[in-house]
Design an enzyme around this catalytic site. Sequence first.
Site, short mmCIF file in Angstrom:
data_model
loop_
_atom_site.label_atom_id
_atom_site.label_comp_id
_atom_site.label_asym_id
_atom_site.label_seq_id
_atom_site.Cartn_x
_atom_site.Cartn_y
_atom_site.Cartn_z
N GLU A 230 43.27 39.09 38.19
CA GLU A 230 44.26 40.11 38.56
C GLU A 230 45.48 39.46 39.19
OE1 GLU A 230 41.53 42.63 40.70
OE2 GLU A 230 40.51 43.04 38.81
N ASN B 251 33.99 41.02 46.14
CA ASN B 251 35.45 41.11 46.10
C ASN B 251 35.81 42.60 46.18
OD1 ASN B 251 38.16 41.03 45.59
ND2 ASN B 251 37.96 40.50 43.41
N SER C 20 31.47 42.72 35.69
CA SER C 20 30.57 43.87 35.53
C SER C 20 29.12 43.53 35.89
CB SER C 20 30.68 44.43 34.11
OG SER C 20 31.98 44.95 33.90
N GLU D 86 34.72 34.05 35.14
CA GLU D 86 34.96 35.49 35.03
C GLU D 86 35.72 35.79 33.74
OE1 GLU D 86 34.50 37.62 38.98
OE2 GLU D 86 36.62 37.26 38.69
N GLY E 239 35.48 44.72 35.52
CA GLY E 239 35.72 46.15 35.75
C GLY E 239 35.59 47.01 34.51
N LYS F 296 38.63 43.90 46.50
CA LYS F 296 39.96 44.20 45.94
C LYS F 296 40.74 45.10 46.91
CE LYS F 296 37.92 43.78 41.40
NZ LYS F 296 38.12 43.79 39.99
N HIS G 7 42.17 34.67 40.87
CA HIS G 7 41.51 35.81 40.24
C HIS G 7 42.38 36.29 39.08
CE1 HIS G 7 39.87 39.83 39.63
NE2 HIS G 7 38.78 39.40 40.24
#
Length: 250
Positions: A98, A10, A214, A168, A174, A12, A96
């Site tokens: 985000e 991904n 991560s 996730e 991250g 991003k 996701h």
Amino acid sequence: MPRKPLIAANWKMHKTSAEVRSFMSAVWPKVSDITDREMLICPPFPYIPLVDELRKSTSILLGAQNLYFEEKGAFTGEVSPPMLKDLGCEYVIIGHSERRGIFGESDELINSKMHAVIKCGIIPVLCVGERKEEREKNLTEQIILKQLEKNLKDLPETAFEKMVIAYEPIWAIGTGLNASTKDAHDAIALIREFIHSKYGDNSAQKTRILYGGSVKPENMKSYMDQEGIDGALVGGASLDPDSYSKLVKY
Ligand code: PEP
């Protein structure tokens, strides 16, 4: 048939076209001998055609990071499932954290997106996972089950022929704080059990369930050694061709 591990990148909102070119030319020589794992790259929308062009004569799969559920119409700034299909996308990331967190996507919207991609013949990579506060309150299982219940609502059993789900945990994305292998294993077992109970054994056996949060070349193998973990969805460590190829070759 055993499930083939999937290593999904991904990207991003990263890279320029020059960086995309440089990644693609560097990565393939490093992974071209791999046949027992699948590699998926999800670039930002503008670079989908470029990655598609550069992946020709490789086995790299192409995906998007998001989409809207309508086929066409007055939805300024949005991209539809048929558009992604037209551009050669085989996969799309849906839900996701985000998207859920920064852009306020609801479980209901995510469910509409799931229906739309299944109808269009694109494979979803549905992301689920709990926030830090939820984990601290021991709500992890409850949150995952609620997301699955709502995001997969009313999907046909055939949707599970090629479904991908990524566990996730949001606090691990991250941050460098990856989940323990046991926690990842247990969450993924819970997800598979949910699919088994709702959609039957065939669906549970076919669905690939990834861990994301991560993942790095140094910890990738420890996840892949866990029963039931079928690959990884990777952000930061997927941006560099050397690091991504190490993930693929775990
Ligand atoms: C992600 O973006 O889905 C992700 C897991 O990011 P990272 O690997 O950087 O934690």
